[in-house]
Design a protein around this motif. Structure first.
Motif, PDB file in Angstrom:
ATOM      1  N   ALA A 198       0.835  -1.207   0.000  1.00  0.00           N
ATOM      2  CA  ALA A 198       0.000   0.000   0.000  1.00  0.00           C
ATOM      3  C   ALA A 198       0.871   1.258   0.000  1.00  0.00           C
ATOM      4  CB  ALA A 198      -0.930  -0.007   1.213  1.00  0.00           C
ATOM      5  N   ALA A 199       1.930   1.265   0.803  1.00  0.00           N
ATOM      6  CA  ALA A 199       2.820   2.432   0.861  1.00  0.00           C
ATOM      7  C   ALA A 199       3.589   2.608  -0.440  1.00  0.00           C
ATOM      8  CB  ALA A 199       3.782   2.293   2.037  1.00  0.00           C
ATOM      9  N   ALA A 200       3.943   1.495  -1.101  1.00  0.00           N
ATOM     10  CA  ALA A 200       4.645   1.586  -2.386  1.00  0.00           C
ATOM     11  C   ALA A 200       3.774   2.240  -3.445  1.00  0.00           C
ATOM     12  CB  ALA A 200       5.080   0.197  -2.842  1.00  0.00           C
ATOM     13  N   LEU A 201       2.478   1.940  -3.417  1.00  0.00           N
ATOM     14  CA  LEU A 201       1.559   2.566  -4.366  1.00  0.00           C
ATOM     15  C   LEU A 201       1.399   4.050  -4.053  1.00  0.00           C
ATOM     16  CD1 LEU A 201      -1.021  -0.334  -4.555  1.00  0.00           C
ATOM     17  CD2 LEU A 201       0.521   0.378  -6.376  1.00  0.00           C
ATOM     18  N   ASP A 202       1.361   4.401  -2.772  1.00  0.00           N
ATOM     19  CA  ASP A 202       1.333   5.817  -2.397  1.00  0.00           C
ATOM     20  C   ASP A 202       2.588   6.523  -2.898  1.00  0.00           C
ATOM     21  OD1 ASP A 202      -1.067   5.551  -1.107  1.00  0.00           O
ATOM     22  OD2 ASP A 202      -0.237   5.527   0.922  1.00  0.00           O
ATOM     23  N   ALA A 203       3.737   5.894  -2.710  1.00  0.00           N
ATOM     24  CA  ALA A 203       5.002   6.484  -3.148  1.00  0.00           C
ATOM     25  C   ALA A 203       5.025   6.673  -4.657  1.00  0.00           C
ATOM     26  CB  ALA A 203       6.177   5.616  -2.701  1.00  0.00           C
ATOM     27  N   THR A 204       4.400   5.763  -5.388  1.00  0.00           N
ATOM     28  CA  THR A 204       4.318   5.896  -6.845  1.00  0.00           C
ATOM     29  C   THR A 204       3.530   7.135  -7.230  1.00  0.00           C
ATOM     30  OG1 THR A 204       4.423   3.492  -7.101  1.00  0.00           O
ATOM     31  CG2 THR A 204       3.583   4.746  -8.971  1.00  0.00           C
ATOM     32  N   LEU A 205       2.435   7.395  -6.519  1.00  0.00           N
ATOM     33  CA  LEU A 205       1.611   8.559  -6.830  1.00  0.00           C
ATOM     34  C   LEU A 205       2.339   9.866  -6.554  1.00  0.00           C
ATOM     35  CD1 LEU A 205      -1.874   7.456  -5.415  1.00  0.00           C
ATOM     36  CD2 LEU A 205      -0.971   7.214  -7.738  1.00  0.00           C
ATOM     37  N   ILE A 206       3.301   9.852  -5.643  1.00  0.00           N
ATOM     38  CA  ILE A 206       4.035  11.067  -5.286  1.00  0.00           C
ATOM     39  C   ILE A 206       5.286  11.251  -6.135  1.00  0.00           C
ATOM     40  CG2 ILE A 206       5.372  12.179  -3.443  1.00  0.00           C
ATOM     41  CD1 ILE A 206       3.404  10.910  -1.454  1.00  0.00           C
ATOM     42  N   THR A 207       6.058  10.199  -6.296  1.00  0.00           N
ATOM     43  CA  THR A 207       7.344  10.294  -7.000  1.00  0.00           C
ATOM     44  C   THR A 207       7.229  10.036  -8.492  1.00  0.00           C
ATOM     45  OG1 THR A 207       7.910   7.943  -6.766  1.00  0.00           O
ATOM     46  CG2 THR A 207       8.471   9.402  -4.922  1.00  0.00           C
ATOM     47  N   ALA A 221      11.026   5.147   5.446  1.00  0.00           N
ATOM     48  CA  ALA A 221      10.276   6.342   5.845  1.00  0.00           C
ATOM     49  C   ALA A 221       8.870   6.292   5.258  1.00  0.00           C
ATOM     50  CB  ALA A 221      10.993   7.603   5.375  1.00  0.00           C
ATOM     51  N   ASP A 222       7.887   6.789   6.010  1.00  0.00           N
ATOM     52  CA  ASP A 222       6.538   6.798   5.462  1.00  0.00           C
ATOM     53  C   ASP A 222       6.321   8.044   4.612  1.00  0.00           C
ATOM     54  OD1 ASP A 222       5.954   8.954   7.138  1.00  0.00           O
ATOM     55  OD2 ASP A 222       4.921   7.716   8.630  1.00  0.00           O
ATOM     56  N   VAL A 223       5.139   8.154   4.038  1.00  0.00           N
ATOM     57  CA  VAL A 223       4.832   9.261   3.134  1.00  0.00           C
ATOM     58  C   VAL A 223       5.069  10.609   3.797  1.00  0.00           C
ATOM     59  CG1 VAL A 223       2.907  10.456   2.028  1.00  0.00           C
ATOM     60  CG2 VAL A 223       3.207   8.012   1.663  1.00  0.00           C
ATOM     61  N   TRP A 224       4.601  10.757   5.030  1.00  0.00           N
ATOM     62  CA  TRP A 224       4.646  12.063   5.683  1.00  0.00           C
ATOM     63  C   TRP A 224       6.069  12.425   6.100  1.00  0.00           C
ATOM     64  CZ3 TRP A 224       0.645  13.835   3.798  1.00  0.00           C
ATOM     65  CH2 TRP A 224      -0.518  13.076   3.705  1.00  0.00           C
ATOM     66  N   GLU A 225       6.879  11.443   6.455  1.00  0.00           N
ATOM     67  CA  GLU A 225       8.288  11.718   6.750  1.00  0.00           C
ATOM     68  C   GLU A 225       9.018  12.185   5.500  1.00  0.00           C
ATOM     69  OE1 GLU A 225       9.282   8.614  10.376  1.00  0.00           O
ATOM     70  OE2 GLU A 225       9.082   7.826   8.337  1.00  0.00           O
ATOM     71  N   PHE A 226       8.747  11.513   4.372  1.00  0.00           N
ATOM     72  CA  PHE A 226       9.391  11.914   3.116  1.00  0.00           C
ATOM     73  C   PHE A 226       8.968  13.322   2.710  1.00  0.00           C
ATOM     74  CE2 PHE A 226       8.747  12.302  -1.521  1.00  0.00           C
ATOM     75  CZ  PHE A 226      10.075  12.386  -1.905  1.00  0.00           C
ATOM     76  N   SER A 230      11.340  16.625   2.254  1.00  0.00           N
ATOM     77  CA  SER A 230      11.438  17.282   0.948  1.00  0.00           C
ATOM     78  C   SER A 230      11.014  18.737   1.020  1.00  0.00           C
ATOM     79  CB  SER A 230      10.588  16.538  -0.079  1.00  0.00           C
ATOM     80  OG  SER A 230      11.062  15.224  -0.270  1.00  0.00           O
ATOM     81  N   LEU A 231       9.954  19.016   1.779  1.00  0.00           N
ATOM     82  CA  LEU A 231       9.454  20.380   1.867  1.00  0.00           C
ATOM     83  C   LEU A 231      10.375  21.274   2.702  1.00  0.00           C
ATOM     84  CD1 LEU A 231       5.663  19.599   2.303  1.00  0.00           C
ATOM     85  CD2 LEU A 231       6.786  20.542   0.286  1.00  0.00           C
ATOM     86  N   ASP A 232      11.196  20.655   3.538  1.00  0.00           N
ATOM     87  CA  ASP A 232      12.184  21.426   4.305  1.00  0.00           C
ATOM     88  C   ASP A 232      13.438  21.736   3.499  1.00  0.00           C
ATOM     89  OD1 ASP A 232      10.616  21.549   6.534  1.00  0.00           O
ATOM     90  OD2 ASP A 232      11.580  19.888   7.585  1.00  0.00           O
ATOM     91  N   ASN A 233      13.544  21.137   2.309  1.00  0.00           N
ATOM     92  CA  ASN A 233      14.726  21.319   1.465  1.00  0.00           C
ATOM     93  C   ASN A 233      14.315  21.985   0.159  1.00  0.00           C
ATOM     94  OD1 ASN A 233      17.029  21.176  -0.071  1.00  0.00           O
ATOM     95  ND2 ASN A 233      17.057  18.935  -0.223  1.00  0.00           N
ATOM     96  N   PRO A 234      14.538  23.292  -0.009  1.00  0.00           N
ATOM     97  CA  PRO A 234      14.046  24.006  -1.199  1.00  0.00           C
ATOM     98  C   PRO A 234      14.650  23.542  -2.515  1.00  0.00           C
ATOM     99  CG  PRO A 234      15.513  25.403   0.088  1.00  0.00           C
ATOM    100  CD  PRO A 234      15.268  24.181   0.915  1.00  0.00           C
ATOM    101  N   ASP A 341       5.699  23.527   6.317  1.00  0.00           N
ATOM    102  CA  ASP A 341       4.747  22.923   7.250  1.00  0.00           C
ATOM    103  C   ASP A 341       3.316  23.268   6.875  1.00  0.00           C
ATOM    104  OD1 ASP A 341       5.656  25.615   8.044  1.00  0.00           O
ATOM    105  OD2 ASP A 341       4.257  25.375   9.721  1.00  0.00           O
ATOM    106  N   LEU A 342       3.089  24.467   6.333  1.00  0.00           N
ATOM    107  CA  LEU A 342       1.753  24.842   5.879  1.00  0.00           C
ATOM    108  C   LEU A 342       1.332  23.998   4.683  1.00  0.00           C
ATOM    109  CD1 LEU A 342       2.057  28.745   6.046  1.00  0.00           C
ATOM    110  CD2 LEU A 342       1.098  27.190   7.777  1.00  0.00           C
ATOM    111  N   THR A 343       2.271  23.799   3.782  1.00  0.00           N
ATOM    112  CA  THR A 343       1.989  22.968   2.608  1.00  0.00           C
ATOM    113  C   THR A 343       1.687  21.535   3.029  1.00  0.00           C
ATOM    114  OG1 THR A 343       3.601  24.335   1.418  1.00  0.00           O
ATOM    115  CG2 THR A 343       2.839  22.343   0.323  1.00  0.00           C
ATOM    116  N   LEU A 344       2.476  21.013   3.939  1.00  0.00           N
ATOM    117  CA  LEU A 344       2.282  19.639   4.402  1.00  0.00           C
ATOM    118  C   LEU A 344       0.912  19.490   5.059  1.00  0.00           C
ATOM    119  CD1 LEU A 344       3.510  16.838   4.738  1.00  0.00           C
ATOM    120  CD2 LEU A 344       4.480  17.602   6.915  1.00  0.00           C
TER     121      LEU A 344
END
Length: 473
Positions: A198-207, A221-226, A230-234, A341-344
């Motif tokens: 299930a997490a691999a399919l979520d990762a596919t939708l994001i990456t 790492a789970d979706v929210w950790e990733f 990523s959002l902390d690194n411009p 953090d607002l985006t997340l």
């Protein structure tokens, strides 16, 4: 190496072609050509670099940059100087000032009795900027290059132009074999990142399976950790890859960018896209959607059923770009001022509903790979069905052809919620919608993230079954 998980098949294709060149040395025309295409940042260049690293064969790697013919020729001369071709010094001595002469001289400096590799990356730039480039390439190949034991790799990210290079009415027709390099598939991503199905399919939708984006996902790492990382690194690949790809394909002033943003925001119909893009004229919108679909950035789909329909809908074809346009592009300013953090928080609020629709194309593709399976036959076409008012909407329609089928093979519903199984209410809705489009007892299918809590279905699929469709691909 981590980024080459799932690339064994592609590497074998290239390695076998190089071995064929070596085996045919001295045969008169031992050269081979491969036309390699794939979306930007799927790892085409890295794949070729890995081949060259493993083969330890003399090579030239030239990457076009979209400059003038003169600028590109200067870059070619520099690439030859930095190559490992044994006779590269001849280029410096003669300094050809025309592309015809450069291709002839390149053929001359290639070894006669041992294999070499010539890579021309971003070929569409040369096709676009250099007059008669395809004809010059065809003559150089037919008369000179193909007589050398060389593997010529022509690489490009503009899918439509790379396909056109091999069209029957173009000079280079049938000179090379076509090779498509896709993103990492869901099974590759799950293996690479140590994720559950299930997490691999979520990762596919994001990456979207882009290797550079996946490489920044910490294993386990789970979706929210990733997303937090990523959002902390411009300058994270998740943030910058889409903009770089779009900038290369569509200039900032192009209306295609505004139309793509409208589709990425969730608008699917022609009228709503026109409104969201600023009320542009229908002729302008038609030109923009034609460009986007021709470049395979957007998919234009019709309902799949027994009757014709004009209710065309549009969606962003690439999962990563779809995620980026929906959640990241509109809020880049706050991310840049370190308020990711607002985006997340916004992503978390909208994630379940967005994911429920975003997963549907991936489910259809997975089923197309799985079938036939048990009571379900192979389905030449798998799509969806909808009406203008959406009073009838069916997530999965399997049929003998599309968009107007002669026979429906199955109908199905996708319920992709964390803690809610497909139940009798979902089944009743699916049965009602089936009755609206056919009186036949067409098999019913459920695809659920959290299992099924009712009977009366002919087939059920969950994350593990969907992921199994991609293993060994």
């Amino acid at each position: 190496m981590r980024r080459f998980i799932g690339r064994d098949r592609e590497l074998n294709v290239l390695r076998n072609a190089l071995q064929a060149v070596q085996g045919a040395a001295g045969s008169g025309k031992p050269g081979q050509c491969i036309l390699m295409r794939g979306r930007r940042r799927v790892g085409k260049s890295s794949l070729v670099e890995e081949l060259l690293r493993r083969a330890e064969t003399p090579y030239l790697f030239f990457t076009a940059a979209g400059g003038t013919a003169e600028d590109e020729l200067t870059k070619l001369l520099d690439a030859v100087a930095r190559s490992t071709l044994p006779e590269r010094g001849l280029f410096h001595e003669e300094t050809p000032d025309q592309w015809n002469a450069a291709l002839r001289l390149l053929a001359e400096i290639l070894p006669d009795d041992s294999p070499s590799v010539v890579v021309i990356d971003e070929v569409p730039y040369l096709m676009d900027r250099i007059d008669a480039f395809e004809g010059m390439l065809q003559r150089a190949w037919d008369r000179l290059l193909s007589r050398k034991p060389v593997l010529l790799l022509l690489v490009g990210s503009d899918l439509s132009m790379m396909e056109a290079l091999n069209n029957y009415d173009r000079p280079f027709h049938q000179r090379g074999r076509e090779m498509i390099v896709g993103p990492l598939n869901p099974a590759d991503i799950g293996e690479m990142l140590g994720l559950s199905p299930a997490a691999a399919l979520d990762a596919t939708l994001i990456t979207g399976g882009l290797p550079l984006v996946c490489a920044e996902w910490r294993a386990g790492a789970d979706v929210w950790e990733f997303l937090r990382d990523s959002l902390d690194n411009p300058i994270s690949a998740l943030l910058v890859s889409a903009e770089r790809s779009l900038a290369a394909e569509f200039p900032p002033q192009a209306m295609s960018r505004e139309v793509l943003r409208a589709i990425g925001s969730g608008e699917r119909t022609f009228t709503n896209i026109a409104r969201a893009a600023g009320g542009i004229a229908h002729t302008t919108l038609t030109r923009a959607t034609d460009v986007l679909t021709e470049k395979r950035v957007v998919a234009a789909e019709l309902p799949l059923s027994l009757r014709p329909s004009k209710e065309r809908r549009y969606r962003v074809a690439d999962p990563y770009l779809r995620f980026w346009l929906a959640f990241l592009d509109p809020h880049m300013a706050e991310i840049e001022r370190m308020r990711g953090d607002l985006t997340l928080s916004r992503i978390k609020e909208q994630w379940t509903s967005w994911r429920g629709r975003a997963i549907e194309p991936l489910v259809r593709e997975s089923l197309a790979r799985l079938l036939p399976d048990g009571p379900l036959p192979a389905a030449p076409a798998i799509g969806g069905y909808w009406t203008r008012s959406n009073d009838i909407e069916i997530d999965l329609v399997g049929a003998d052809r599309q968009p107007v089928a002669k026979q429906l093979l199955f109908l199905g519903s996708v319920k992709w919620l964390e803690n809610s199984a497909f139940d009798s209410h979902d089944l009743a809705a699916l049965q009602k919608h089936r009755a609206a489009i056919t009186g036949e007892p067409v098999p019913l299918v459920a695809v659920s993230r959290s299992g099924v809590g009712c009977s009366g279905l002919q087939a059920v699929y969950g994350p593990e079954e969907l992921l199994s469709a991609w293993r060994g691909v």
